[in-house]
Scaffold this motif. Structure first.
Motif, PDB file in Angstrom:
ATOM      1  N   MET A  73      32.121  29.521 -89.774  1.00  0.00           N
ATOM      2  CA  MET A  73      32.533  28.698 -88.634  1.00  0.00           C
ATOM      3  C   MET A  73      32.452  29.506 -87.345  1.00  0.00           C
ATOM      4  O   MET A  73      32.877  30.662 -87.297  1.00  0.00           O
ATOM      5  N   ASP A  74      31.895  28.868 -86.343  1.00  0.00           N
ATOM      6  CA  ASP A  74      31.712  29.487 -85.036  1.00  0.00           C
ATOM      7  C   ASP A  74      32.527  28.684 -84.019  1.00  0.00           C
ATOM      8  O   ASP A  74      32.195  27.527 -83.738  1.00  0.00           O
ATOM      9  N   PRO A  75      33.593  29.262 -83.470  1.00  0.00           N
ATOM     10  CA  PRO A  75      34.425  28.513 -82.511  1.00  0.00           C
ATOM     11  C   PRO A  75      33.643  28.010 -81.303  1.00  0.00           C
ATOM     12  O   PRO A  75      34.037  27.012 -80.689  1.00  0.00           O
ATOM     13  N   ASP A  76      32.517  28.659 -80.960  1.00  0.00           N
ATOM     14  CA  ASP A  76      31.748  28.221 -79.787  1.00  0.00           C
ATOM     15  C   ASP A  76      31.163  26.824 -79.972  1.00  0.00           C
ATOM     16  O   ASP A  76      30.865  26.141 -78.987  1.00  0.00           O
ATOM     17  N   THR A  77      30.977  26.392 -81.223  1.00  0.00           N
ATOM     18  CA  THR A  77      30.443  25.042 -81.430  1.00  0.00           C
ATOM     19  C   THR A  77      31.406  23.982 -80.913  1.00  0.00           C
ATOM     20  O   THR A  77      30.999  22.861 -80.588  1.00  0.00           O
ATOM     21  N   LEU A  78      32.694  24.327 -80.811  1.00  0.00           N
ATOM     22  CA  LEU A  78      33.692  23.344 -80.380  1.00  0.00           C
ATOM     23  C   LEU A  78      33.519  22.974 -78.914  1.00  0.00           C
ATOM     24  O   LEU A  78      33.971  21.906 -78.484  1.00  0.00           O
ATOM     25  N   ASP A  79      32.852  23.846 -78.139  1.00  0.00           N
ATOM     26  CA  ASP A  79      32.636  23.545 -76.728  1.00  0.00           C
ATOM     27  C   ASP A  79      31.756  22.322 -76.528  1.00  0.00           C
ATOM     28  O   ASP A  79      31.782  21.698 -75.464  1.00  0.00           O
ATOM     29  N   SER A  80      30.964  21.983 -77.535  1.00  0.00           N
ATOM     30  CA  SER A  80      30.038  20.857 -77.399  1.00  0.00           C
ATOM     31  C   SER A  80      30.665  19.515 -77.786  1.00  0.00           C
ATOM     32  O   SER A  80      30.030  18.470 -77.631  1.00  0.00           O
TER      33      SER A  80
END
Length: 234
Positions: free
Chosen positions: A48-55
């Motif tokens: 899981m990559d928290p940066d994906t949540l920005d999208s």
């Protein structure tokens, strides 16, 4: 399907990162309802990559927060209080790695104790028995899972108060926190949809069902009740 294939998950929504990616439950939806055909099959890897949540669109992000708040309700009062003073996406993202780690660690502890969902793991379903009724009432299009669970937790808190299990002030505390995140605290539902959801719930056995209630913030308890009594209370 593809028996024996290595199972790797790369969850890209908040709800998936804190909930469905942990625990090994795999399922498909049938015409009669969600997750009715499935198994337990642990993934080889979860990345899981928290940066994906920005999208994520804001409503999708906040839908995941319903499951995040749930962990505070059932396991960790301090975590609930931590979330209650961070009602904005910006404030939450500033601490997102702590949030993700805390949720996954709580679920890890529960699943290690009860992998096949026959005991302690049932507490993870706080808000879900009634939430499933709201998803059904909206034909699985009007309310997403997180929104339905948010309203389900509020309804479960009120149910707990009426049964003398949940402290009265907890209901308002939970509603205030969820409303601050833009999540629904009440969803109208017909008696027929409640009956259908209760009848299909996996925590039911014969004429009885086990509902998950809070006896204090940060601690959930299973409460066995007849399905007829539950439907009358609802």
């Amino acid at each position: 399907i593809l028996r024996g294939v290595a199972f790797v998950q790369i969850p890209t929504t908040l709800l998936a990162q804190v909930d469905s990616s942990v625990g090994g439950k795999v399922a498909v939806d049938l015409d009669h309802g969600k997750n009715l055909a499935g198994a337990f099959y642990q993934p080889r890897l979860v990345l899981m990559d928290p940066d994906t949540l920005d999208s994520l669109p804001l409503p999708v992000f906040m839908a995941g927060m319903a499951e995040v708040v749930k962990y505070g309700c059932i396991w960790d009062k301090d975590f609930f209080n931590f979330l209650a003073v961070r009602p904005s996406r910006q404030a939450l993202m500033a601490d997102i790695e702590h949030i993700l780690y805390t949720c996954c660690d709580i679920k890890r502890q529960v699943v290690i104790d009860d992998e096949l969902d026959t005991g302690l793991r049932m507490i993870l379903n706080f808000g879900h028995t009634l939430g499933h009724a709201y998803e059904l009432a909206g034909h699985y299009t009007e309310w997403n899972h997180g929104e339905a669970v948010a309203a389900g937790m509020c309804a479960a808190a009120k149910l707990g108060v009426s049964l003398g299990v949940t402290p009265a002030e907890l209901s308002g505390q939970l509603e205030s926190t969820l409303a601050g995140l833009g999540l629904p605290t009440f969803i109208p539902c017909s008696a027929e949809d409640y009956a259908a959801a209760v009848g299909r719930d996996k925590k039911g056995a014969g004429a009885d069902i086990t509902v998950i209630l809070l006896d204090r913030m940060g601690h959930a308890v299973p409460h066995k009740i007849s399905k007829n009594a539950l439907l009358k209370l609802l």
